[in-house]
Scaffold this motif. Structure first.
Motif, PDB file in Angstrom:
ATOM      1  N   ASN A   8       0.846  -1.186   0.000  1.00 33.66           N
ATOM      2  CA  ASN A   8       0.000   0.000   0.000  1.00 33.66           C
ATOM      3  C   ASN A   8       0.883   1.237   0.000  1.00 33.66           C
ATOM      4  N   GLY A   9       0.344   2.347  -0.472  1.00 28.77           N
ATOM      5  CA  GLY A   9       1.144   3.568  -0.514  1.00 28.77           C
ATOM      6  C   GLY A   9       0.276   4.799  -0.594  1.00 28.77           C
ATOM      7  N   PHE A  10       0.947   5.950  -0.715  1.00 34.66           N
ATOM      8  CA  PHE A  10       0.266   7.238  -0.777  1.00 34.66           C
ATOM      9  C   PHE A  10       0.834   8.076  -1.903  1.00 34.66           C
ATOM     10  N   ILE A  11      -0.060   8.687  -2.668  1.00 40.42           N
ATOM     11  CA  ILE A  11       0.306   9.680  -3.666  1.00 40.42           C
ATOM     12  C   ILE A  11       0.204  11.034  -2.980  1.00 40.42           C
ATOM     13  N   CYS A  12       1.244  11.848  -3.111  1.00 44.52           N
ATOM     14  CA  CYS A  12       1.202  13.182  -2.518  1.00 44.52           C
ATOM     15  C   CYS A  12       0.444  14.112  -3.446  1.00 44.52           C
ATOM     16  N   ILE A  13      -0.446  14.911  -2.860  1.00 46.99           N
ATOM     17  CA  ILE A  13      -1.186  15.899  -3.631  1.00 46.99           C
ATOM     18  C   ILE A  13      -0.906  17.279  -3.072  1.00 46.99           C
ATOM     19  N   ASN A  15      -2.303  21.289  -2.329  1.00 44.09           N
ATOM     20  CA  ASN A  15      -3.539  21.678  -1.655  1.00 44.09           C
ATOM     21  C   ASN A  15      -4.656  22.078  -2.607  1.00 44.09           C
ATOM     22  N   ALA A  16      -4.406  21.968  -3.921  1.00 41.21           N
ATOM     23  CA  ALA A  16      -5.469  22.132  -4.915  1.00 41.21           C
ATOM     24  C   ALA A  16      -5.991  20.761  -5.352  1.00 41.21           C
ATOM     25  N   GLY A  17      -5.398  19.682  -4.796  1.00 34.90           N
ATOM     26  CA  GLY A  17      -5.852  18.333  -5.123  1.00 34.90           C
ATOM     27  C   GLY A  17      -5.140  17.694  -6.293  1.00 34.90           C
ATOM     28  N   ASN A  18      -4.093  18.323  -6.807  1.00 32.63           N
ATOM     29  CA  ASN A  18      -3.348  17.769  -7.947  1.00 32.63           C
ATOM     30  C   ASN A  18      -2.226  16.868  -7.460  1.00 32.63           C
ATOM     31  N   ALA A  19      -2.055  15.717  -8.136  1.00 36.17           N
ATOM     32  CA  ALA A  19      -0.996  14.778  -7.757  1.00 36.17           C
ATOM     33  C   ALA A  19       0.370  15.388  -8.039  1.00 36.17           C
ATOM     34  N   ILE A  20       1.276  15.274  -7.062  1.00 42.01           N
ATOM     35  CA  ILE A  20       2.648  15.774  -7.241  1.00 42.01           C
ATOM     36  C   ILE A  20       3.669  14.655  -7.056  1.00 42.01           C
ATOM     37  N   SER A  21       3.181  13.417  -6.882  1.00 38.97           N
ATOM     38  CA  SER A  21       4.081  12.266  -6.828  1.00 38.97           C
ATOM     39  C   SER A  21       3.310  11.041  -7.310  1.00 38.97           C
ATOM     40  N   THR A  22       4.025   9.961  -7.491  1.00 41.12           N
ATOM     41  CA  THR A  22       3.422   8.692  -7.898  1.00 41.12           C
ATOM     42  C   THR A  22       3.908   7.607  -6.944  1.00 41.12           C
ATOM     43  N   VAL A  23       3.338   6.415  -7.075  1.00 40.14           N
ATOM     44  CA  VAL A  23       3.789   5.256  -6.308  1.00 40.14           C
ATOM     45  C   VAL A  23       4.109   4.153  -7.308  1.00 40.14           C
ATOM     46  N   VAL A  24       5.317   3.608  -7.213  1.00 37.12           N
ATOM     47  CA  VAL A  24       5.685   2.494  -8.081  1.00 37.12           C
ATOM     48  C   VAL A  24       5.310   1.196  -7.372  1.00 37.12           C
ATOM     49  N   LEU A  25       4.407   0.451  -7.992  1.00 40.19           N
ATOM     50  CA  LEU A  25       3.979  -0.846  -7.454  1.00 40.19           C
ATOM     51  C   LEU A  25       4.850  -1.927  -8.087  1.00 40.19           C
ATOM     52  N   GLN A  26       5.616  -2.624  -7.258  1.00 45.50           N
ATOM     53  CA  GLN A  26       6.512  -3.691  -7.711  1.00 45.50           C
ATOM     54  C   GLN A  26       5.895  -5.026  -7.326  1.00 45.50           C
ATOM     55  N   SER A  27       5.709  -5.905  -8.311  1.00 44.06           N
ATOM     56  CA  SER A  27       5.090  -7.201  -8.015  1.00 44.06           C
ATOM     57  C   SER A  27       6.050  -8.162  -7.330  1.00 44.06           C
ATOM     58  N   GLY A  28       7.350  -7.954  -7.522  1.00 45.23           N
ATOM     59  CA  GLY A  28       8.338  -8.863  -6.946  1.00 45.23           C
ATOM     60  C   GLY A  28       8.519 -10.142  -7.751  1.00 45.23           C
ATOM     61  N   ILE A  29       7.878 -10.245  -8.906  1.00 42.08           N
ATOM     62  CA  ILE A  29       7.979 -11.430  -9.770  1.00 42.08           C
ATOM     63  C   ILE A  29       8.810 -11.044 -10.988  1.00 42.08           C
ATOM     64  N   PRO A  30       9.784 -11.891 -11.397  1.00 41.86           N
ATOM     65  CA  PRO A  30      10.578 -11.551 -12.581  1.00 41.86           C
ATOM     66  C   PRO A  30       9.700 -11.500 -13.835  1.00 41.86           C
ATOM     67  N   ALA A  31      10.029 -10.576 -14.728  1.00 43.40           N
ATOM     68  CA  ALA A  31       9.249 -10.422 -15.959  1.00 43.40           C
ATOM     69  C   ALA A  31       9.376 -11.650 -16.865  1.00 43.40           C
ATOM     70  N   ALA A  32      10.566 -12.234 -16.895  1.00 42.76           N
ATOM     71  CA  ALA A  32      10.798 -13.380 -17.790  1.00 42.76           C
ATOM     72  C   ALA A  32       9.926 -14.564 -17.371  1.00 42.76           C
ATOM     73  N   GLY A  33       9.239 -15.165 -18.337  1.00 44.39           N
ATOM     74  CA  GLY A  33       8.452 -16.362 -18.075  1.00 44.39           C
ATOM     75  C   GLY A  33       7.094 -16.102 -17.445  1.00 44.39           C
ATOM     76  N   HIS A  34       6.679 -14.860 -17.353  1.00 43.63           N
ATOM     77  CA  HIS A  34       5.403 -14.518 -16.725  1.00 43.63           C
ATOM     78  C   HIS A  34       4.652 -13.481 -17.549  1.00 43.63           C
ATOM     79  N   SER A  35       3.341 -13.501 -17.439  1.00 48.77           N
ATOM     80  CA  SER A  35       2.535 -12.409 -17.988  1.00 48.77           C
ATOM     81  C   SER A  35       1.846 -11.702 -16.823  1.00 48.77           C
ATOM     82  N   PHE A  36       1.527 -10.438 -17.032  1.00 51.84           N
ATOM     83  CA  PHE A  36       0.982  -9.598 -15.973  1.00 51.84           C
ATOM     84  C   PHE A  36      -0.249  -8.853 -16.494  1.00 51.84           C
TER      85      PHE A  36
END
Length: 173
Positions: A8-13, A15-36
């Motif tokens: 879980n995470g938080f995007i910083c906004i 005070n006008a409600g606009n996003a000023i950051s993002t959150v990178v969600l990492q699955s922890g599974i190698p890309a090779a040999g898998h579909s997402f």
């Protein structure tokens, strides 16, 4: 099959409600040999890799398929929003023996903690003590979206004077 994990995470906004950051969600599974397959609030996302950059609050899910065995597993995470505080600070009655300095949060969507000078951060927005002079207060968003620094000035006076000529507390004006 490997099981993905999302945090879980938080995007910083601002005070006008606009996003000023993002959150990178990492699955922890190698890309090779898998579909997402990624979804946001049950809506498909175009991301096909093992990580996704979340730009909006909501519930994100990834379903991972092992391309050799066909086994699938999934994980989800909730992304919220947070922001730096809008606040002011006020000092209780001047010259009072136990003064209070109170931080009044007037805006922001975060969960905050408070620091007087270089002391420890605390959950309470009230400081009680014998204050004299200028003080710096830091209001910090617990979700990492920034700090607000305030300055207050407290007036006080010595509770005694000792006119004994030793140079300490000899006079009181």
């Amino acid at each position: 099959a490997e099981t993905p994990r999302l945090n879980n995470g938080f995007i910083c906004i601002d005070n006008a409600g606009n996003a000023i950051s993002t959150v990178v969600l990492q699955s922890g599974i190698p890309a090779a040999g898998h579909s997402f397959v990624w979804t946001w609030n049950n809506n498909p996302l175009p991301t096909t890799g093992n990580s996704h950059v979340a730009v909006d609050p909501g519930i994100y899910e990834v379903v991972v398929t092992n391309l050799v065995t066909g086994c699938t597993s999934s994980a989800s995470a909730t992304i919220g929003t947070s922001s730096i505080a809008l606040a002011d600070a006020s000092v209780g009655t001047d010259f009072h023996r136990n003064q209070t300095i109170t931080v009044n949060v007037t805006g922001g969507s975060g969960v905050y903690e408070y620091q007087l000078e270089n002391g420890p951060f605390q959950n309470s927005n009230v400081f009680i003590g014998n204050f004299e002079g200028e003080y710096t207060i830091t209001v910090r968003d617990k979700n990492g979206c920034g700090e607000l620094v305030l300055t207050v000035f407290a007036l006080n006076y010595p509770r005694f004077f000792t006119p004994n000529g030793d140079g300490f507390n000899d006079y009181w004006n």
